[in-house]
Design an enzyme around this catalytic site. Sequence first.
Site, mmCIF file in Angstrom:
data_model
loop_
_atom_site.group_PDB
_atom_site.id
_atom_site.type_symbol
_atom_site.label_atom_id
_atom_site.label_comp_id
_atom_site.label_asym_id
_atom_site.label_seq_id
_atom_site.Cartn_x
_atom_site.Cartn_y
_atom_site.Cartn_z
ATOM 1 N N HIS A 149 20.199 16.246 -31.301
ATOM 2 C CA HIS A 149 19.549 16.650 -32.549
ATOM 3 C C HIS A 149 18.365 15.740 -32.895
ATOM 4 O O HIS A 149 18.022 15.592 -34.065
ATOM 5 C CB HIS A 149 20.569 16.663 -33.692
ATOM 6 C CG HIS A 149 21.663 17.659 -33.497
ATOM 7 N ND1 HIS A 149 21.531 18.999 -33.805
ATOM 8 C CD2 HIS A 149 22.913 17.526 -32.977
ATOM 9 C CE1 HIS A 149 22.648 19.642 -33.513
ATOM 10 N NE2 HIS A 149 23.507 18.766 -33.014
ATOM 11 N N GLU B 284 27.251 -1.514 -35.867
ATOM 12 C CA GLU B 284 27.386 -2.958 -36.039
ATOM 13 C C GLU B 284 26.685 -3.711 -34.913
ATOM 14 O O GLU B 284 26.029 -4.732 -35.155
ATOM 15 C CB GLU B 284 28.869 -3.341 -36.106
ATOM 16 C CG GLU B 284 29.152 -4.831 -36.178
ATOM 17 C CD GLU B 284 28.588 -5.507 -37.415
ATOM 18 O OE1 GLU B 284 28.562 -6.762 -37.434
ATOM 19 O OE2 GLU B 284 28.157 -4.802 -38.361
ATOM 20 N N LYS C 2 23.632 -6.408 -35.365
ATOM 21 C CA LYS C 2 23.642 -7.778 -34.837
ATOM 22 C C LYS C 2 22.380 -8.061 -34.017
ATOM 23 O O LYS C 2 21.788 -9.131 -34.134
ATOM 24 C CB LYS C 2 24.889 -7.999 -33.962
ATOM 25 C CG LYS C 2 26.167 -8.111 -34.745
ATOM 26 C CD LYS C 2 26.198 -9.381 -35.554
ATOM 27 C CE LYS C 2 26.927 -9.248 -36.861
ATOM 28 N NZ LYS C 2 26.504 -8.307 -37.826
ATOM 29 N N ARG D 239 22.893 -19.961 -46.914
ATOM 30 C CA ARG D 239 22.616 -19.141 -48.086
ATOM 31 C C ARG D 239 21.122 -18.956 -48.323
ATOM 32 O O ARG D 239 20.727 -18.153 -49.175
ATOM 33 C CB ARG D 239 23.259 -19.770 -49.324
ATOM 34 C CG ARG D 239 24.759 -19.947 -49.239
ATOM 35 C CD ARG D 239 25.306 -20.563 -50.509
ATOM 36 N NE ARG D 239 25.169 -19.644 -51.623
ATOM 37 C CZ ARG D 239 26.062 -18.732 -51.968
ATOM 38 N NH1 ARG D 239 27.175 -18.590 -51.253
ATOM 39 N NH2 ARG D 239 25.866 -17.943 -53.006
ATOM 40 N N GLU E 169 19.492 -8.455 -36.435
ATOM 41 C CA GLU E 169 19.599 -9.647 -37.274
ATOM 42 C C GLU E 169 19.135 -10.913 -36.561
ATOM 43 O O GLU E 169 18.383 -11.710 -37.123
ATOM 44 C CB GLU E 169 21.053 -9.848 -37.725
ATOM 45 C CG GLU E 169 21.485 -8.979 -38.875
ATOM 46 C CD GLU E 169 22.926 -9.251 -39.260
ATOM 47 O OE1 GLU E 169 23.178 -9.502 -40.448
ATOM 48 O OE2 GLU E 169 23.808 -9.213 -38.385
ATOM 49 N N TRP F 139 16.391 -19.016 -50.875
ATOM 50 C CA TRP F 139 16.050 -17.767 -50.205
ATOM 51 C C TRP F 139 15.113 -17.029 -51.152
ATOM 52 O O TRP F 139 15.491 -16.680 -52.267
ATOM 53 C CB TRP F 139 17.305 -16.951 -49.930
ATOM 54 C CG TRP F 139 17.059 -15.715 -49.113
ATOM 55 C CD1 TRP F 139 17.008 -15.626 -47.752
ATOM 56 C CD2 TRP F 139 16.838 -14.388 -49.607
ATOM 57 N NE1 TRP F 139 16.770 -14.327 -47.368
ATOM 58 C CE2 TRP F 139 16.658 -13.551 -48.487
ATOM 59 C CE3 TRP F 139 16.759 -13.826 -50.885
ATOM 60 C CZ2 TRP F 139 16.412 -12.185 -48.598
ATOM 61 C CZ3 TRP F 139 16.514 -12.468 -51.001
ATOM 62 C CH2 TRP F 139 16.355 -11.669 -49.872
ATOM 63 N N ASN G 286 20.557 -19.973 -58.723
ATOM 64 C CA ASN G 286 20.913 -18.966 -57.723
ATOM 65 C C ASN G 286 21.091 -17.649 -58.452
ATOM 66 O O ASN G 286 21.940 -17.534 -59.337
ATOM 67 C CB ASN G 286 22.199 -19.352 -56.997
ATOM 68 C CG ASN G 286 22.691 -18.249 -56.069
ATOM 69 O OD1 ASN G 286 21.905 -17.472 -55.563
ATOM 70 N ND2 ASN G 286 23.998 -18.198 -55.855
ATOM 71 N N GLY G 287 20.278 -16.653 -58.088
ATOM 72 C CA GLY G 287 20.369 -15.353 -58.742
ATOM 73 C C GLY G 287 19.005 -14.826 -59.118
ATOM 74 O O GLY G 287 17.977 -15.265 -58.590
ATOM 75 N N CYS H 11 20.821 -18.180 -52.746
ATOM 76 C CA CYS H 11 20.380 -19.576 -52.671
ATOM 77 C C CYS H 11 21.606 -20.479 -52.726
ATOM 78 O O CYS H 11 22.704 -20.042 -53.062
ATOM 79 C CB CYS H 11 19.435 -19.900 -53.825
ATOM 80 S SG CYS H 11 17.952 -18.870 -53.870
#
Length: 664
Positions: free
Chosen positions: A560, A537, A541, A33, A544, A88, A115-116, A2
């Site tokens: 496999h 990566e 992306k 955030r 996301e 968030w 925040n936390g 947050c």
Amino acid sequence: MCGIFAYLNFCVPCQRKKIYDILLKGLERLEYRGYDSAGLAVDFPEEGVHIARKQGKVKMLRSMVFDIEKAQYEEIAYTHVGIAHTRWATHGEPHERNAHPQSSGEDSTFMVVHNGIITNFKDIKKFLESKNYVFTSETDTEVIPKLAHYIYYNSEEETLSFTDVVERCISQLEGAFALVFKCRLFPEQIVAVKRGSPLLVGIKSETQITMDKVNITYRGRHASGDRAFSPPGNSAEYFFASDASALIEHTDRVIYLEDDDITSIVDGTLRITRLADHAKTDESTSRQITTLRMQLQEIMKGSFSTFMQKEIFEQPESLMNTMRGRIDFANSTVKLGGLANHEVDLKRCRRIIVIASGTSFHSGVATRQLLEELSDLPVVIELSSDFLDRQTPVFRDDVCIFVSQSGETADTLNALKYCKSRGALLVGITNTVGSAISRETDCGIHINAGPEIGVASTKAYTSQIVSIVMLSILIGKDRMSKQKRSAEIIQGLKQLPDLVREVLKLDDQILALAKDLHEEKSLLLMGRGYNYATCLEGALKVKEVSYMHSEGILSGELKHGPLALVDENMPCVLVVLKDQTYDKCHNALQQVIARHCRPITICEQGDDDVQSMSFRSIALPPVVDCLKCILAIIPLQLLSFHLAVLRGLDVDCPRNLAKSVTTE
């Protein structure tokens, strides 16, 4: 997770409209955030405290706030405290009732932004409910102002200061948090606490600030002399924020708070307090007032439509900044000042463990092979959360490298504390000066990529790779057998910014590819060697920002199981570059073609064979093998960006995500 922002103007006349604007702009700078909901609390002269909370992004809160009766906007406040928050969601769905500030009750005696995570909130809530406190949200945060309210009104002492209340309140809290308190009983005062989550204080004064530090006062310990910061000229503005990006447009003088610091501003005087029984023998007895090196234009979009796009195109400059002053290209040497006092320890170690999460983990995967090659040591790459779950054995002769863009990633920080307790040498690689990881490690590298605002990391990833490449060269510099290889890599690094610029010119070609793919449901990315990380990566992306299912696959594992997914309807991207895995990647390309796939390849310029076998190809300029992964990720960053835009999505603020993961 947050974003916290607070503003106190002491004896500085300020229109209420400006106070609103300062708070809202602060939240807008911190919106990366968290952006599920936002809120603020300010004082109205007749109505008392006014709390405004709104589900959605900060612009929704701005519209709500400026629809309120505007007659009061022109009023002047000479001293005023305002607190604000962008959320968030962790406990409770995105909703106005769960937005911050959270208050102690209908009278809003105590208010807090947080925040936390409070890990013992259920026990505190049960206790407070037994005392007839009524809860209206599902958050863990709501227990904090209600607990402060209970402490104040049930104290056996006649009077408690605001700081006393907060101090007793946080002594009951478990978890990681940054808190800023506002109280109706203590107007024009503010108290903030940091434990685990980041928090800075910015100071602005029309009179020059000559103090360079604020001494700490220890509760319960006699202290002589004035240890506080008193504003020069008897007026000042104070700003509290989760990140420096929210402060730079107001001031460049800041204090980075450390865990268990309790910061109060009373009558314009700033004090930092700690409990005497928490004091460590080797801890600093002051906090430096530092000058930010960040520039305002670094956190603006400029001519770009989004921060992610801007940050992708900044990579030639960010990579140059990562290398600046550290590589002597003429003599093919590397010097890393942050590691200078520990070079001997780095070379004597028996094992290297790289610990990170998300994109930072991928930077470790991308460089593991080179780190092993130049150090002649076993290198282990660990996901922070899994590393902690397994309680992995760590020894005194290990070097543990912690990689984090923000330097505040909760899982990585907890892994750091675990390794510290076992006596290993701790190395931090971060993009944030003053972050928890940069403070807690023995030595480290600041990647100097510049502020990264977009939630999906781009330029920090490539700068992390270059930083670990430089570290690898440094560790292997005394081995004569590695000299030629190191010189080859250093010459590749010299060319790298120009090569990245060349790859960025392929943007129109990648946009055309995105137009072909944006309606697909899935995307497979395949590679091996240095470019296995590129596929991981790139897939991250795409997930996301475009919400398309994507998977990074090691080409050697294709037979496999993953090959069962490949047919004429499955889009596949294969990285087939000329390194020691070229022939094996070429085999994988032939295998997917045999299953009627129309492959998209990332290959090298002049590789007519691969291009002739491809449905579409993206040709990259040649560079030394260990740096090919930097050039190869850029088309995938651009592809994910264009896919998201074509799907009509918010590129900078993807759903359910936040930039800095400060909770487990």
